[in-house]
Design an enzyme around this catalytic site. Sequence first.
Site, PDB file in Angstrom:
ATOM      1  N   LYS A 285       8.766 -87.897   9.799  1.00 33.59           N
ATOM      2  CA  LYS A 285       9.763 -86.815   9.778  1.00 33.59           C
ATOM      3  C   LYS A 285      10.195 -86.534   8.348  1.00 33.59           C
ATOM      4  O   LYS A 285       9.978 -87.370   7.463  1.00 33.59           O
ATOM      5  CB  LYS A 285      10.962 -87.185  10.651  1.00 33.59           C
ATOM      6  CG  LYS A 285      11.670 -88.444  10.157  1.00 33.59           C
ATOM      7  CD  LYS A 285      12.755 -88.839  11.122  1.00 33.59           C
ATOM      8  CE  LYS A 285      13.572 -89.977  10.601  1.00 33.59           C
ATOM      9  NZ  LYS A 285      14.259 -89.705   9.313  1.00 33.59           N
TER      10      LYS A 285
ATOM     11  N   ASP B  66      13.229 -95.672  11.024  1.00 33.00           N
ATOM     12  CA  ASP B  66      13.136 -95.741   9.549  1.00 33.00           C
ATOM     13  C   ASP B  66      13.358 -97.138   8.950  1.00 33.00           C
ATOM     14  O   ASP B  66      14.093 -97.281   7.950  1.00 33.00           O
ATOM     15  CB  ASP B  66      14.142 -94.764   8.906  1.00 33.00           C
ATOM     16  CG  ASP B  66      13.899 -93.319   9.298  1.00 33.00           C
ATOM     17  OD1 ASP B  66      12.995 -93.066  10.106  1.00 33.00           O
ATOM     18  OD2 ASP B  66      14.622 -92.437   8.799  1.00 33.00           O
TER      19      ASP B  66
ATOM     20  N   HIS C 159       8.652 -88.101   3.123  1.00 34.03           N
ATOM     21  CA  HIS C 159       8.872 -86.866   2.371  1.00 34.03           C
ATOM     22  C   HIS C 159       7.764 -86.571   1.358  1.00 34.03           C
ATOM     23  O   HIS C 159       7.300 -87.481   0.669  1.00 34.03           O
ATOM     24  CB  HIS C 159      10.175 -86.978   1.575  1.00 34.03           C
ATOM     25  CG  HIS C 159      11.397 -87.217   2.409  1.00 34.03           C
ATOM     26  ND1 HIS C 159      11.779 -86.395   3.436  1.00 34.03           N
ATOM     27  CD2 HIS C 159      12.345 -88.203   2.352  1.00 34.03           C
ATOM     28  CE1 HIS C 159      12.903 -86.856   3.973  1.00 34.03           C
ATOM     29  NE2 HIS C 159      13.266 -87.957   3.341  1.00 34.03           N
TER      30      HIS C 159
ATOM     31  N   HIS D  71      13.096 -90.931  -2.349  1.00 35.83           N
ATOM     32  CA  HIS D  71      12.853 -92.063  -1.446  1.00 35.83           C
ATOM     33  C   HIS D  71      11.781 -91.701  -0.422  1.00 35.83           C
ATOM     34  O   HIS D  71      11.578 -90.525  -0.129  1.00 35.83           O
ATOM     35  CB  HIS D  71      14.146 -92.457  -0.714  1.00 35.83           C
ATOM     36  CG  HIS D  71      14.633 -91.389   0.219  1.00 35.83           C
ATOM     37  ND1 HIS D  71      15.360 -90.306  -0.205  1.00 35.83           N
ATOM     38  CD2 HIS D  71      14.449 -91.212   1.556  1.00 35.83           C
ATOM     39  CE1 HIS D  71      15.631 -89.519   0.822  1.00 35.83           C
ATOM     40  NE2 HIS D  71      15.077 -90.030   1.913  1.00 35.83           N
TER      41      HIS D  71
ATOM     42  N   CYS E  46      20.146 -91.364  10.135  1.00 38.23           N
ATOM     43  CA  CYS E  46      18.999 -91.191  11.023  1.00 38.23           C
ATOM     44  C   CYS E  46      19.177 -91.834  12.393  1.00 38.23           C
ATOM     45  O   CYS E  46      18.709 -91.295  13.390  1.00 38.23           O
ATOM     46  CB  CYS E  46      17.730 -91.640  10.314  1.00 38.23           C
ATOM     47  SG  CYS E  46      17.383 -90.519   8.919  1.00 38.23           S
TER      48      CYS E  46
ATOM     49  N   ASP F  32      10.604 -91.980   7.798  1.00 39.31           N
ATOM     50  CA  ASP F  32      11.042 -90.966   6.843  1.00 39.31           C
ATOM     51  C   ASP F  32       9.860 -90.783   5.874  1.00 39.31           C
ATOM     52  O   ASP F  32       9.389 -91.764   5.276  1.00 39.31           O
ATOM     53  CB  ASP F  32      12.287 -91.492   6.113  1.00 39.31           C
ATOM     54  CG  ASP F  32      13.241 -90.383   5.696  1.00 39.31           C
ATOM     55  OD1 ASP F  32      13.416 -89.416   6.459  1.00 39.31           O
ATOM     56  OD2 ASP F  32      13.833 -90.496   4.597  1.00 39.31           O
TER      57      ASP F  32
END
Length: 214
Positions: free
Chosen positions: A106, A8, A48, A81, A151, A46
């Site tokens: 992820k 990340d 989302h 984020h 993470c 990361d």
Amino acid sequence: MEALILVDIQRDFLPGGALAVNDGDTVVPVANTLQPYFDLIVATQDYHPADHLSFAANHSEKQPGDLVQLKGLKQVLWPVHCVQGATGAQFADNLSMDRVAKIFPKGTDPEIDSYSGFFDNGHLKATGLGDYLKEKGVDKVVVMGLATDYCVKFTALDAKQLGFTTVVIGDGTRAVNLQPDDFDKAIAEMKAAGIQILSSEEFVAKQKEKASRS
Ligand code: VGL
Ligand code: ZN
């Protein structure tokens, strides 16, 4: 075979980002320095959806830092984020990406968070990283990136649990530190699980020593 896992290293976790980690940018040159010592490099991202339930904004009357339950798991709420397609989800500008063989997104399921690069927080679904590394014949992983207390920690713990010899580069990570000692606690937890913590300097010295013996 050893693999480097870059966790990340994304704009939103760097100073000025939506979930800025103090000195998060200092891990970028460490990542670039270590890459030449590996034949296989992978990165987690990361990533989302905008309606992700780890975002405080998607709960009424909740603030970042508050706790909720998601699928029966305790979940810290975060600022919005690393939204898919947004600039904050992009990798750090100065991070070398040309030798990164594969990116593992992820946190893509809106209903559950995923700190580890291997599984979501409920260990319900795998990202494919574990099988990928095993297919490539990897037996040892070196983990670094952001953030130490989330993470990086969960990626390293899962790697160890999956049977990989696991090293974390201490100065290659920085912590969110919701509590001021979260960095130290995360390091202690990883050590207790049998994960080796090395500085980038120690790692490079070991590699040079290996090279001179062979
Ligand atoms: C992370 C909090 C929320 C991390 C990701 O990369 O450590 N932390 N999402
Ligand atoms: Zn996240």
